[in-house]
Design an enzyme around this catalytic site. Structure first.
Site, PDB file in Angstrom:
ATOM      1  N   SER A 137      51.585  36.071  44.842  1.00 33.78           N
ATOM      2  CA  SER A 137      50.392  35.260  43.782  1.00 33.78           C
ATOM      3  C   SER A 137      49.785  35.864  42.498  1.00 33.78           C
ATOM      4  CB  SER A 137      48.769  36.163  44.406  1.00 33.78           C
ATOM      5  OG  SER A 137      47.406  35.761  43.685  1.00 33.78           O
ATOM      6  N   TYR A 151      44.166  42.287  47.856  1.00 36.98           N
ATOM      7  CA  TYR A 151      44.700  41.399  48.077  1.00 36.98           C
ATOM      8  C   TYR A 151      46.166  41.626  47.076  1.00 36.98           C
ATOM      9  CZ  TYR A 151      46.707  36.115  47.745  1.00 36.98           C
ATOM     10  OH  TYR A 151      47.546  35.238  47.910  1.00 36.98           O
TER      11      TYR A 151
END
Length: 239
Positions: A137, A151
């Site tokens: 990410s 996350y």
């Protein structure tokens, strides 16, 4: 690596980046193994793509991951390309992170990809090489991340595993690469483990999943270390 004729295993293939990667790989002539939890979507995609192999897999379950690899070996003799795409978000402030939620996404975003890499590495070595692409990410590359700490932490762990594995497996002809999507037009934010879309991501146009899929295939073709898809406006904030 020339993708034509290669065995490509895609996790999280039932939608979004995984589905788009499967479609792109099929168009390039790959033999596909599609893994995800939603059997109906996998079957529908496989029917469109021809002879793709479907393996219903929960990447939080080690035995199911082992079964996934076993099916690939049984049907195609091994794996040439692994795309570790399955994952889930957790978008709440650090103060509000529940340990059960964090544990769940670490199992999915870190433990699952790690076990898959461990299982395919000897198969690739026996075939003279291979390619592993881990989907991370862009939040892990920003100097400041707000609302996505849990996350981003899980994906940062995946980043380090990827970098280390790249060094350890290079002599075996196995390239380990990482792609860093930012905002992508998928169901990702509809199925978060907890929380909502982080404010730090607002105001940026979402990339189509096809853009990420093409970046993944380019990493396979070139063996490059990474593909960073952070918007130009944030380049100065990338570490």
């Amino acid at each position: 690596m020339d993708i034509d004729g290669k065995v490509v295993l895609v996790t999280g293939a039932s939608s979004g980046i995984g589905e788009s990667t499967a479609r792109a790989a099929a168009a390039a002539g790959a033999k596909l193994v599609l893994a995800a939890r939603r059997a109906d979507r996998l079957e529908a995609l496989a029917a469109e793509l021809g002879d793709a192999v479907v393996v219903v897999t929960d990447m939080r379950q080690p035995e199911q991951i082992r079964d996934m690899i076993a099916v690939a070996v049984e049907r195609h003799g091994g794996v040439d390309v692994l795309v570790n795409n399955a994952g889930q978000g957790l978008h709440v402030p650090v103060e509000q992170i529940q340990l059960d939620d964090l544990r769940a996404i670490v199992e999915l975003n870190v433990y699952g990809p790690l076990l898959a890499m461990q299982l395919v590495a000897p198969l690739m070595r026996a075939r003279g090489g291979g390619s592993i692409v881990n989907v991370s990410s862009g939040t892990t590359r920003l100097a400041r991340t707000v609302g996505a700490g849990g996350y981003a932490a899980s994906k940062a762990a995946l980043n380090m595993l990827s970098r280390t594995a790249r060094n350890e497996l290079a002599d075996d002809g196995i390239s380990v690469s990482t792609v860093y999507p930012f905002v992508t037009e998928t169901e990702f934010h509809d199925v978060l483990r907890a929380g909502g879309r982080p404010g730090a991501r607002s105001g940026f146009a979402a990339d189509p999943p096809e853009r990420v899929a093409e970046a993944i295939l380019e990493l396979v073709r070139t063996g490059a270390e990474e593909a960073l898809l952070v918007p130009d406006q944030l380049r100065d904030a990338v570490s």
